[in-house]
Design a protein around this motif. Structure first.
Motif, PDB file in Angstrom:
ATOM      1  N   ILE A  92       0.843  -1.204   0.000  1.00 58.42           N
ATOM      2  CA  ILE A  92       0.000   0.000   0.000  1.00 58.42           C
ATOM      3  C   ILE A  92       0.876   1.251   0.000  1.00 58.42           C
ATOM      4  O   ILE A  92       0.641   2.185  -0.772  1.00 58.42           O
ATOM      5  CB  ILE A  92      -0.978  -0.006   1.196  1.00 58.42           C
ATOM      6  N   LEU A  93       1.887   1.291   0.862  1.00 56.64           N
ATOM      7  CA  LEU A  93       2.763   2.459   0.924  1.00 56.64           C
ATOM      8  C   LEU A  93       3.530   2.669  -0.379  1.00 56.64           C
ATOM      9  O   LEU A  93       3.652   3.804  -0.857  1.00 56.64           O
ATOM     10  CB  LEU A  93       3.733   2.339   2.102  1.00 56.64           C
ATOM     11  N   SER A  94       4.039   1.593  -0.955  1.00 56.03           N
ATOM     12  CA  SER A  94       4.767   1.743  -2.224  1.00 56.03           C
ATOM     13  C   SER A  94       3.817   2.163  -3.340  1.00 56.03           C
ATOM     14  O   SER A  94       4.169   2.992  -4.181  1.00 56.03           O
ATOM     15  CB  SER A  94       5.517   0.465  -2.591  1.00 56.03           C
ATOM     16  N   ALA A  95       2.591   1.637  -3.332  1.00 54.42           N
ATOM     17  CA  ALA A  95       1.610   2.028  -4.346  1.00 54.42           C
ATOM     18  C   ALA A  95       1.249   3.502  -4.210  1.00 54.42           C
ATOM     19  O   ALA A  95       1.174   4.227  -5.215  1.00 54.42           O
ATOM     20  CB  ALA A  95       0.356   1.164  -4.237  1.00 54.42           C
ATOM     21  N   LEU A  96       1.046   3.964  -2.998  1.00 58.50           N
ATOM     22  CA  LEU A  96       0.709   5.379  -2.791  1.00 58.50           C
ATOM     23  C   LEU A  96       1.860   6.293  -3.203  1.00 58.50           C
ATOM     24  O   LEU A  96       1.647   7.315  -3.869  1.00 58.50           O
ATOM     25  CB  LEU A  96       0.325   5.623  -1.334  1.00 58.50           C
ATOM     26  N   PHE A  97       3.070   5.919  -2.816  1.00 63.93           N
ATOM     27  CA  PHE A  97       4.235   6.717  -3.189  1.00 63.93           C
ATOM     28  C   PHE A  97       4.381   6.808  -4.709  1.00 63.93           C
ATOM     29  O   PHE A  97       4.548   7.892  -5.274  1.00 63.93           O
ATOM     30  CB  PHE A  97       5.509   6.133  -2.567  1.00 63.93           C
ATOM     31  N   LEU A 113       7.020  -9.648  -9.053  1.00 68.71           N
ATOM     32  CA  LEU A 113       6.586  -8.375  -8.472  1.00 68.71           C
ATOM     33  C   LEU A 113       7.652  -7.831  -7.522  1.00 68.71           C
ATOM     34  O   LEU A 113       8.000  -6.647  -7.574  1.00 68.71           O
ATOM     35  CB  LEU A 113       5.257  -8.569  -7.729  1.00 68.71           C
ATOM     36  N   VAL A 114       8.171  -8.680  -6.678  1.00 67.66           N
ATOM     37  CA  VAL A 114       9.195  -8.262  -5.721  1.00 67.66           C
ATOM     38  C   VAL A 114      10.470  -7.852  -6.450  1.00 67.66           C
ATOM     39  O   VAL A 114      11.081  -6.829  -6.122  1.00 67.66           O
ATOM     40  CB  VAL A 114       9.483  -9.379  -4.685  1.00 67.66           C
ATOM     41  N   ILE A 115      10.879  -8.620  -7.453  1.00 67.79           N
ATOM     42  CA  ILE A 115      12.099  -8.303  -8.209  1.00 67.79           C
ATOM     43  C   ILE A 115      11.950  -6.974  -8.950  1.00 67.79           C
ATOM     44  O   ILE A 115      12.874  -6.162  -8.992  1.00 67.79           O
ATOM     45  CB  ILE A 115      12.443  -9.442  -9.206  1.00 67.79           C
ATOM     46  N   GLY A 116      10.783  -6.743  -9.555  1.00 71.08           N
ATOM     47  CA  GLY A 116      10.551  -5.474 -10.245  1.00 71.08           C
ATOM     48  C   GLY A 116      10.652  -4.296  -9.301  1.00 71.08           C
ATOM     49  O   GLY A 116      11.296  -3.279  -9.608  1.00 71.08           O
ATOM     50  N   ASN A 117      10.027  -4.403  -8.138  1.00 65.40           N
ATOM     51  CA  ASN A 117      10.106  -3.338  -7.143  1.00 65.40           C
ATOM     52  C   ASN A 117      11.518  -3.178  -6.608  1.00 65.40           C
ATOM     53  O   ASN A 117      12.005  -2.056  -6.452  1.00 65.40           O
ATOM     54  CB  ASN A 117       9.131  -3.618  -5.990  1.00 65.40           C
ATOM     55  N   LEU A 118      12.171  -4.294  -6.323  1.00 69.65           N
ATOM     56  CA  LEU A 118      13.541  -4.238  -5.816  1.00 69.65           C
ATOM     57  C   LEU A 118      14.464  -3.566  -6.829  1.00 69.65           C
ATOM     58  O   LEU A 118      15.250  -2.688  -6.466  1.00 69.65           O
ATOM     59  CB  LEU A 118      14.044  -5.648  -5.488  1.00 69.65           C
ATOM     60  N   ALA A 119      14.360  -3.955  -8.088  1.00 70.71           N
ATOM     61  CA  ALA A 119      15.211  -3.344  -9.122  1.00 70.71           C
ATOM     62  C   ALA A 119      14.953  -1.850  -9.221  1.00 70.71           C
ATOM     63  O   ALA A 119      15.896  -1.045  -9.257  1.00 70.71           O
ATOM     64  CB  ALA A 119      14.967  -4.025 -10.466  1.00 70.71           C
ATOM     65  N   TRP A 141      -0.793  -1.950  -5.974  1.00 69.06           N
ATOM     66  CA  TRP A 141      -2.083  -1.853  -5.297  1.00 69.06           C
ATOM     67  C   TRP A 141      -2.900  -3.129  -5.484  1.00 69.06           C
ATOM     68  O   TRP A 141      -3.496  -3.637  -4.538  1.00 69.06           O
ATOM     69  CB  TRP A 141      -2.852  -0.639  -5.815  1.00 69.06           C
ATOM     70  N   MET A 142      -2.911  -3.646  -6.694  1.00 66.32           N
ATOM     71  CA  MET A 142      -3.698  -4.848  -6.982  1.00 66.32           C
ATOM     72  C   MET A 142      -3.122  -6.091  -6.287  1.00 66.32           C
ATOM     73  O   MET A 142      -3.853  -7.035  -6.009  1.00 66.32           O
ATOM     74  CB  MET A 142      -3.777  -5.100  -8.490  1.00 66.32           C
ATOM     75  N   GLY A 166       3.402   7.926 -16.387  1.00 65.20           N
ATOM     76  CA  GLY A 166       2.539   6.788 -16.686  1.00 65.20           C
ATOM     77  C   GLY A 166       3.148   5.483 -16.211  1.00 65.20           C
ATOM     78  O   GLY A 166       2.440   4.599 -15.711  1.00 65.20           O
ATOM     79  N   LEU A 167       4.449   5.359 -16.359  1.00 73.14           N
ATOM     80  CA  LEU A 167       5.152   4.166 -15.883  1.00 73.14           C
ATOM     81  C   LEU A 167       5.022   4.036 -14.370  1.00 73.14           C
ATOM     82  O   LEU A 167       4.695   2.967 -13.854  1.00 73.14           O
ATOM     83  CB  LEU A 167       6.627   4.243 -16.279  1.00 73.14           C
ATOM     84  N   TYR A 168       5.258   5.120 -13.657  1.00 68.83           N
ATOM     85  CA  TYR A 168       5.124   5.110 -12.199  1.00 68.83           C
ATOM     86  C   TYR A 168       3.698   4.766 -11.788  1.00 68.83           C
ATOM     87  O   TYR A 168       3.479   3.985 -10.865  1.00 68.83           O
ATOM     88  CB  TYR A 168       5.492   6.474 -11.618  1.00 68.83           C
ATOM     89  N   PHE A 169       2.727   5.370 -12.458  1.00 64.52           N
ATOM     90  CA  PHE A 169       1.330   5.121 -12.106  1.00 64.52           C
ATOM     91  C   PHE A 169       0.954   3.666 -12.385  1.00 64.52           C
ATOM     92  O   PHE A 169       0.251   3.039 -11.585  1.00 64.52           O
ATOM     93  CB  PHE A 169       0.401   6.080 -12.862  1.00 64.52           C
ATOM     94  N   GLY A 170       1.417   3.117 -13.497  1.00 68.62           N
ATOM     95  CA  GLY A 170       1.155   1.713 -13.803  1.00 68.62           C
ATOM     96  C   GLY A 170       1.767   0.783 -12.765  1.00 68.62           C
ATOM     97  O   GLY A 170       1.142  -0.193 -12.337  1.00 68.62           O
ATOM     98  N   PHE A 171       2.986   1.091 -12.348  1.00 65.50           N
ATOM     99  CA  PHE A 171       3.650   0.298 -11.318  1.00 65.50           C
ATOM    100  C   PHE A 171       2.872   0.400  -9.999  1.00 65.50           C
ATOM    101  O   PHE A 171       2.725  -0.570  -9.257  1.00 65.50           O
ATOM    102  CB  PHE A 171       5.078   0.786 -11.126  1.00 65.50           C
ATOM    103  N   ALA A 172       2.350   1.595  -9.712  1.00 61.98           N
ATOM    104  CA  ALA A 172       1.541   1.788  -8.504  1.00 61.98           C
ATOM    105  C   ALA A 172       0.296   0.908  -8.543  1.00 61.98           C
ATOM    106  O   ALA A 172      -0.079   0.293  -7.538  1.00 61.98           O
ATOM    107  CB  ALA A 172       1.145   3.255  -8.365  1.00 61.98           C
TER     108      ALA A 172
END
Length: 129
Positions: free
Chosen positions: A8-13, A74-80, A59-60, A49-55
Motif C-alpha cells: 500500500i505504501l509503495s503504491a501510494l508513493f 513483483l518483488v524483483i521489479g520493485n527491488l530493481a 495496489w492490486m 505513466g510508468l510510475y502510475f502503472g507500477f503503482a
C-alpha cells in the motif's frame, strides 16, 4: 513483516509521483532549470505513466502472498526499481550536499523501499497474516 502495508505504501508513493509527473511536466522542467522543453515534458509524462502503472500493480497485489517464491516477479521489479533509483539518488546527494531537500527525501524513501523489498525477496512469507 506485513506485506500489505508495504505494498500500500509503495503504491501510494508511486501513484503520487506518477500523477505529479503526468500532470505537471512543465512545472518540473522549470523547477529543475530546463525551461520549456516540450520533448523533455513528453518523456516526463511517459515516466509518470510508468510510475502510475507500477503503482496500480502494487495496489492490486496488496492482498496476495508475497515473499520467497510467491510473487517473485513483483518483488524483483520493485527491488530493481527502488535499488537502482536509490543508488542513483544517494550517489547524487553524496556528491553534492547542496541538493534540494526533496532529493534528500527521495533518496531516503528509495533506500528504505529497496531494503524492504530486498528483505521480502529473501524471506518466506508469513501465511498467518
Amino acid at each position: 513483516m506485513n506485506t500489505k502495508i508495504v505494498m500500500i505504501l509503495s503504491a501510494l508513493f508511486l501513484a503520487i509521483a506518477g500523477v505529479g509527473l503526468m500532470f505537471f511536466p512543465q512545472e518540473l522542467n522549470t523547477y529543475i532549470g530546463i525551461g520549456s522543453n516540450k520533448y523533455f515534458a513528453l518523456v516526463i509524462q511517459i515516466l509518470g505513466g510508468l510510475y502510475f502503472g507500477f503503482a496500480m500493480i502494487n495496489w492490486m497485489a496488496k492482498g496476495t502472498l508475497i515473499g520467497g517464491i510467491y510473487n517473485r516477479p513483483l518483488v524483483i521489479g520493485n527491488l530493481a526499481h527502488f535499488f537502482i533509483g536509490g543508488i542513483a539518488l544517494v550517489k547524487a546527494v553524496l556528491a553534492d550536499a547542496n541538493m534540494p531537500v526533496v532529493i534528500w527525501v527521495l533518496a531516503g524513501i528509495y533506500a528504505l523501499f529497496a531494503i524492504v523489498f530486498a528483505l521480502l525477496f529473501n524471506r518466506h512469507p508469513n501465511t498467518q497474516a
